[in-house]
Design a protein around this motif. Structure first.
Motif, PDB file in Angstrom:
ATOM      1  N   LEU A 205       0.801  -1.222   0.000  1.00  7.43           N
ATOM      2  CA  LEU A 205       0.000   0.000   0.000  1.00  7.43           C
ATOM      3  C   LEU A 205       0.834   1.274   0.000  1.00  7.43           C
ATOM      4  N   LEU A 206       1.964   1.254   0.687  1.00  9.68           N
ATOM      5  CA  LEU A 206       2.743   2.479   0.847  1.00  9.68           C
ATOM      6  C   LEU A 206       3.669   2.697  -0.344  1.00  9.68           C
ATOM      7  N   PRO A 207       3.822   3.933  -0.763  1.00  7.99           N
ATOM      8  CA  PRO A 207       4.610   4.212  -1.965  1.00  7.99           C
ATOM      9  C   PRO A 207       6.123   4.239  -1.726  1.00  7.99           C
ATOM     10  N   TYR A 208       6.581   3.992  -0.529  1.00  8.13           N
ATOM     11  CA  TYR A 208       8.014   4.002  -0.242  1.00  8.13           C
ATOM     12  C   TYR A 208       8.395   2.677   0.428  1.00  8.13           C
ATOM     13  N   PRO A 209       9.665   2.282   0.274  1.00  4.69           N
ATOM     14  CA  PRO A 209      10.079   1.001   0.852  1.00  4.69           C
ATOM     15  C   PRO A 209      10.137   1.070   2.385  1.00  4.69           C
ATOM     16  N   MET A 210       9.755  -0.026   3.000  1.00  3.38           N
ATOM     17  CA  MET A 210       9.829  -0.121   4.457  1.00  3.38           C
ATOM     18  C   MET A 210      11.038  -0.966   4.814  1.00  3.38           C
ATOM     19  N   PRO A 211      11.692  -0.650   5.935  1.00  2.00           N
ATOM     20  CA  PRO A 211      12.802  -1.510   6.365  1.00  2.00           C
ATOM     21  C   PRO A 211      12.252  -2.875   6.795  1.00  2.00           C
ATOM     22  N   MET A 212      12.805  -3.934   6.209  1.00  6.95           N
ATOM     23  CA  MET A 212      12.350  -5.289   6.507  1.00  6.95           C
ATOM     24  C   MET A 212      13.534  -6.169   6.853  1.00  6.95           C
ATOM     25  N   LEU A 213      13.294  -7.129   7.735  1.00  6.38           N
ATOM     26  CA  LEU A 213      14.292  -8.126   8.056  1.00  6.38           C
ATOM     27  C   LEU A 213      14.413  -9.112   6.908  1.00  6.38           C
ATOM     28  N   LEU A 214      13.264  -9.567   6.408  1.00  3.86           N
ATOM     29  CA  LEU A 214      13.229 -10.479   5.270  1.00  3.86           C
ATOM     30  C   LEU A 214      12.987  -9.668   4.008  1.00  3.86           C
ATOM     31  N   PRO A 215      13.603 -10.044   2.893  1.00  2.00           N
ATOM     32  CA  PRO A 215      13.366  -9.284   1.663  1.00  2.00           C
ATOM     33  C   PRO A 215      11.925  -9.468   1.183  1.00  2.00           C
TER      34      PRO A 215
END
Length: 161
Positions: A146-156
């Motif tokens: 939903l969000l237009p920017y990347p979120m920091p994630m542990l898993l790709p």
């Protein structure tokens, strides 16, 4: 002595006030979001969440009004236990926010949900892991879609790379 009943009535009034304030603030936020932009993509996250919060506030308000105030158990530890539980929940949320840069949204959410379930008495580690994993991955995938920017994630994220 009518003190315990008075404390129960005060607690009920406080609960109603908190839920009413949350509903009012959510309604104002939704109204402001609609006033700012009625475009579907701008409201895709705000509108459904606000409607869900308002519905939950209404449900809690009706249930609270339908329930008679319970007398407190006496000078025992109920209010102190509630205060300790609230402080622990605030601490868990603070740890969740602090862990986001290192663990990503998915990892921090998993640990937060697992710790919160354990705090609230869930004893089955299998249920804790399954629920926390399903909920954290669902939230992470939903927000990343939903969000237009990347979120920091542990898993790709799927398709990232």
């Amino acid at each position: 002595m009518h003190e315990p009943a008075t404390n129960g009535a005060r607690r009920q009034i406080a609960d109603i006030a908190v839920v009413a304030l949350l509903g009012l603030l959510t309604g104002l936020y939704l109204w402001d979001a609609v006033r700012a932009s009625t475009a579907f993509l701008h409201l895709i996250l705000v509108a459904p969440l606000a409607v869900l919060i308002l519905a939950l506030c209404l449900l809690v308000l009706v249930r609270t009004l339908a329930t008679r105030p319970a007398a407190d158990a006496g000078a025992g530890g109920a209010p102190r236990d509630e205060a300790a539980g609230a402080l622990i929940a605030i601490g868990l949320f603070t740890a969740f926010v602090a862990a986001l840069p290192w663990l990503g949204f998915d990892g921090a959410t998993f640990l937060f949900i697992a710790a919160f379930l354990r705090l609230h008495g869930e004893s089955s580690w299998l249920r804790i892991v399954i629920y926390a994993l399903a909920f954290s991955l669902g939230l992470a995938l939903g927000f990343s879609a939903l969000l237009p920017y990347p979120m920091p994630m542990l898993l790709p994220a799927p398709g990232a790379g």
